[in-house]
Design a protein around this motif. Sequence first.
Motif: not given
Length: 323
Positions: A22-27, A42-48, A185-195
């Motif tokens: 599982k992967h996650s994206m949280k603001y 302000m916000y901090v965006l975290k992926v996994d 979810p679409n942004l997370l999928k793109m992020g996983l592709e590049y990162g």
Amino acid sequence: MNNQMCLFFLLFLFCHISSAVKHSMKYYTTASSGLQNVSEFMYVLKVDDVEVIHCDSTNNIYEIKQDWVVKLYNKNPELLGEGRHDCFVRIPLLFKSAIYSLRQTIQSEGAIILQCIPGCELDETTGQSSGFLHCGYNGEDFFRLDLKTHTWITLSPQASIIKQIVDSDKDRILYFKNLISHRFPNLLKMGLEYGRSSLMRTDPPSVSLLQKTPSSAVSCHATGFYPDRALMFWTKDGEEIHEGVEHGEILPNHDGTFQMSVDLNVSSAEDWRRYHCVFQFEGAEDRIITELDGTLIRTNREAEDSTELPEATNLKTETNTAH
């Protein structure tokens, strides 16, 4: 192999085969009013759980924390524009409106802190995603969005005061639903592709058995591992035990890796070969299993002679993988 051991092995194998990646994206978003020298939004965006973007609209900061995000934006420049617009315009306006409503209905004076965590989780095995939006008000749980009923679930008596008002704003609810159910979810999928190479990086630990004195607890120490989403525990005859076990915190090393320890109080009269220390990354199939062997335990006296800790390969350590 007896029936009990066969059953344990089958259960162990089944648990690993059925485990999902599982992967996650949280603001992690914070808006405030009435506080001096504090950003209003302000916000901090975290992926996994890895920080990828830091936004501070008050100080005009939109900082990219990971190289793979730069590559993603270079390939999709419209995403950078959307991200900056969200940081400086769209999301701050939403939160200013929410704080205005709070002042009109619940709190007319004093400082207000509104914190929300919108995000999503993605099961890479099935491709299914689930979104969520939780909010807190002045340090306490406040609202949670129910995506099925399109209503807000109140988590405090104060939230009940304005539930009817926020539930009637269907356009805003649909906006949040689309955000966390589709866009994220679409942004997370793109992020996983590049990162993927960065986000999926795993460095195995060096595992050592340590003991201060012959009468003190035996510490199973793992260091040099990455990421910090890891578990470590003691087993007896293949089953996890809790009695006499003390878990330490996961701590950072100077090189960006992590370390952790789990202590076991065990009698010298027992058969130590029945005990094993198990290290495992969350969601992973592999386990590093270290047998409790008294001849390989390092003590304070030995540590004075050498500052080097033994590598995991010097111990009776094995890696189990479900096939």
